[in-house]
Design a protein around this motif. Structure first.
Motif, PDB file in Angstrom:
ATOM      1  N   VAL A   1       0.826  -1.209   0.000  1.00  0.00           N
ATOM      2  CA  VAL A   1       0.000   0.000   0.000  1.00  0.00           C
ATOM      3  C   VAL A   1       0.865   1.267   0.000  1.00  0.00           C
ATOM      4  CG1 VAL A   1      -1.873   1.217   1.190  1.00  0.00           C
ATOM      5  CG2 VAL A   1      -1.873  -1.267   1.123  1.00  0.00           C
ATOM      6  N   LYS A   2       2.015   1.198   0.682  1.00  0.00           N
ATOM      7  CA  LYS A   2       2.995   2.311   0.718  1.00  0.00           C
ATOM      8  C   LYS A   2       2.347   3.687   0.898  1.00  0.00           C
ATOM      9  CE  LYS A   2       6.940   0.317  -1.610  1.00  0.00           C
ATOM     10  NZ  LYS A   2       7.011  -0.423  -2.856  1.00  0.00           N
ATOM     11  N   GLY A   3       1.667   3.844   2.029  1.00  0.00           N
ATOM     12  CA  GLY A   3       1.150   5.172   2.366  1.00  0.00           C
ATOM     13  C   GLY A   3      -0.118   5.601   1.653  1.00  0.00           C
ATOM     14  N   GLN A   4      -0.550   4.829   0.607  1.00  0.00           N
ATOM     15  CA  GLN A   4      -1.817   5.197  -0.032  1.00  0.00           C
ATOM     16  C   GLN A   4      -2.967   4.657   0.826  1.00  0.00           C
ATOM     17  OE1 GLN A   4      -1.314   2.772  -3.382  1.00  0.00           O
ATOM     18  NE2 GLN A   4       0.329   3.968  -4.291  1.00  0.00           N
ATOM     19  N   HIS A   5      -4.190   5.031   0.435  1.00  0.00           N
ATOM     20  CA  HIS A   5      -5.348   4.485   1.154  1.00  0.00           C
ATOM     21  C   HIS A   5      -5.550   3.045   0.737  1.00  0.00           C
ATOM     22  CE1 HIS A   5      -6.802   7.657   3.571  1.00  0.00           C
ATOM     23  NE2 HIS A   5      -6.783   8.531   2.570  1.00  0.00           N
ATOM     24  N   SER A   6      -5.760   2.178   1.738  1.00  0.00           N
ATOM     25  CA  SER A   6      -5.995   0.766   1.417  1.00  0.00           C
ATOM     26  C   SER A   6      -7.459   0.583   1.020  1.00  0.00           C
ATOM     27  CB  SER A   6      -5.685  -0.087   2.634  1.00  0.00           C
ATOM     28  OG  SER A   6      -5.782  -1.437   2.282  1.00  0.00           O
ATOM     29  N   THR A   7      -7.707  -0.299   0.058  1.00  0.00           N
ATOM     30  CA  THR A   7      -9.098  -0.581  -0.317  1.00  0.00           C
ATOM     31  C   THR A   7      -9.514  -1.898   0.320  1.00  0.00           C
ATOM     32  OG1 THR A   7      -8.403  -1.837  -2.249  1.00  0.00           O
ATOM     33  CG2 THR A   7      -8.784   0.519  -2.574  1.00  0.00           C
ATOM     34  N   THR A   8     -10.825  -2.140   0.360  1.00  0.00           N
ATOM     35  CA  THR A   8     -11.347  -3.394   0.915  1.00  0.00           C
ATOM     36  C   THR A   8     -10.797  -4.585   0.138  1.00  0.00           C
ATOM     37  OG1 THR A   8     -13.356  -2.181   1.403  1.00  0.00           O
ATOM     38  CG2 THR A   8     -13.488  -4.560   1.555  1.00  0.00           C
ATOM     39  N   GLY A   9     -10.757  -4.431  -1.193  1.00  0.00           N
ATOM     40  CA  GLY A   9     -10.253  -5.519  -2.043  1.00  0.00           C
ATOM     41  C   GLY A   9      -8.825  -5.879  -1.691  1.00  0.00           C
ATOM     42  N   LYS A  10      -7.985  -4.854  -1.530  1.00  0.00           N
ATOM     43  CA  LYS A  10      -6.576  -5.086  -1.175  1.00  0.00           C
ATOM     44  C   LYS A  10      -6.481  -5.780   0.186  1.00  0.00           C
ATOM     45  CE  LYS A  10      -3.991  -1.599  -3.760  1.00  0.00           C
ATOM     46  NZ  LYS A  10      -3.266  -0.331  -3.701  1.00  0.00           N
ATOM     47  N   ASP A  11      -7.283  -5.301   1.136  1.00  0.00           N
ATOM     48  CA  ASP A  11      -7.266  -5.902   2.474  1.00  0.00           C
ATOM     49  C   ASP A  11      -7.655  -7.374   2.435  1.00  0.00           C
ATOM     50  OD1 ASP A  11      -6.293  -3.783   3.816  1.00  0.00           O
ATOM     51  OD2 ASP A  11      -8.201  -3.078   4.622  1.00  0.00           O
ATOM     52  N   LEU A  12      -8.652  -7.709   1.591  1.00  0.00           N
ATOM     53  CA  LEU A  12      -9.070  -9.106   1.470  1.00  0.00           C
ATOM     54  C   LEU A  12      -7.953  -9.966   0.891  1.00  0.00           C
ATOM     55  CD1 LEU A  12     -12.809  -9.227   0.334  1.00  0.00           C
ATOM     56  CD2 LEU A  12     -11.822 -10.220   2.376  1.00  0.00           C
ATOM     57  N   VAL A  13      -7.286  -9.452  -0.149  1.00  0.00           N
ATOM     58  CA  VAL A  13      -6.170 -10.197  -0.764  1.00  0.00           C
ATOM     59  C   VAL A  13      -5.056 -10.390   0.260  1.00  0.00           C
ATOM     60  CG1 VAL A  13      -4.346 -10.094  -2.522  1.00  0.00           C
ATOM     61  CG2 VAL A  13      -6.688  -9.461  -3.113  1.00  0.00           C
ATOM     62  N   LEU A  14      -4.715  -9.311   0.972  1.00  0.00           N
ATOM     63  CA  LEU A  14      -3.669  -9.398   2.002  1.00  0.00           C
ATOM     64  C   LEU A  14      -4.060 -10.388   3.095  1.00  0.00           C
ATOM     65  CD1 LEU A  14      -2.658  -5.639   2.411  1.00  0.00           C
ATOM     66  CD2 LEU A  14      -1.204  -7.467   1.572  1.00  0.00           C
TER      67      LEU A  14
END
Length: 291
Positions: free
Chosen positions: A78-91
């Motif tokens: 994410v490097k300081g950007q806003h995290s999205t729900t999709g990214k959080d699910l993948v992580l």
């Protein structure tokens, strides 16, 4: 973290009842209190708490691995950007996979320690005699080979998607509720959260049953248990269970699991609400002192 450990400790007997019903297929599926009473009568008052320490240690270790992996990956991706729900699910899924691969040996050992000294109805189960966590590791490696420590890895990897299923249902229920009202109260959020968790648990429960059987791996008649639990193996175990006990055989112990899930959610919610209320009170006090 301490909340989860407290909840696990308080509702530990429910976990004991679930595991017994999953692994010992000849134990009749009665109500959860009846199963627990049977265990107490046959094995003593503390039997429902057998294996508490290894389970709590594994839980803490597992949580640490999960959150450490999740947050490290998040920092990289994410490097300081806003995290999205999709990214959080993948992580979440990736962290879950890493967690399964690293901590399965702990769960194999504690499944066996929890069932040590149990009075099994199924005479094909080979009892264990471990002195503790280290001795269990030593004996499993010596007698069954190092790969036996990763028994049940395959169903565990599939179960990594459990939170994603839960999240999907949660969002669905939330959308329905928001059509009727402007915003969710904390009680609404808790209720739909608990329902979503219960649905996800029910849908994935047959996999949890196979996971427990493979981790325990002490069935004399089941040489297939020796492997890691490949897809063929998992399907074979599911099919065997359905053939012997009908579809309901896959859901033995579900009542105890759902009780544990819902009560844990309720306990966490109460603690969270009390903490929030206390924080607001303290903030209110500080606020009033300023004037």
């Amino acid at each position: 973290e301490s909340g989860r450990v407290t909840a696990m400790t308080v509702f530990f007997p429910l976990d004991t009842a679930r595991l017994r019903l999953q692994v010992d297929e000849k134990r009749k599926s009665k109500t959860t209190p009846a199963v627990l009473l049977e265990i107490i009568k046959e094995e003593g008052l503390l039997a429902p708490y057998r294996g508490w320490f290894p389970v709590i240690s594994s839980l803490c270790c597992s949580n640490f691995v999960y959150f450490y992996t999740f947050n490290s990956l998040k920092a990289l991706w994410v490097k300081g950007q806003h995290s999205t729900t999709g990214k959080d699910l993948v992580l979440g899924v990736v962290a879950g996979v890493v967690n399964v691969l690293l901590t399965t040996p702990l769960w194999v050992v504690n499944t066996r320690l929890k069932l040590q000294g149990a009075k099994f109805r199924n005479e094909d189960i080979v009892p264990t005699n471990y002195k503790g966590i280290i001795d269990a590791f030593h004996q499993i490696i010596r007698d069954e080979g190092v790969l036996a420590l990763w028994n049940g890895t395959f169903p565990s990897l599939l179960l990594v998607f459990n939170p994603a299923i839960q999240f999907m249902f949660y969002e669905g229920f939330k959308r329905k509720l928001l059509k009727k009202q402007l915003q969710l109260t904390s009680l609404d959020a808790f209720v739909i959260g608990a329902i979503a968790k219960a649905v996800a648990t029910t849908l994935t429960y047959p996999l949890q049953t196979v996971q427990s059987i493979l981790r325990f791996g002490r069935h004399r008649l089941n040489p297939e248990n020796r492997t890691l639990g490949s897809l063929r193996n998992v399907l074979y175990l599911l099919q065997q269970r359905v053939r012997r006990f009908g579809l309901m055989g896959l859901y033995k112990g579900l009542e105890a699991k759902l009780l544990q899930t819902v009560l844990t959610a309720a306990l966490m919610f109460l603690v969270y609400e009390k903490l929030t209320a206390a924080t607001f009170t303290v903030m209110g006090l500080k606020h009033s002192h300023r004037h």
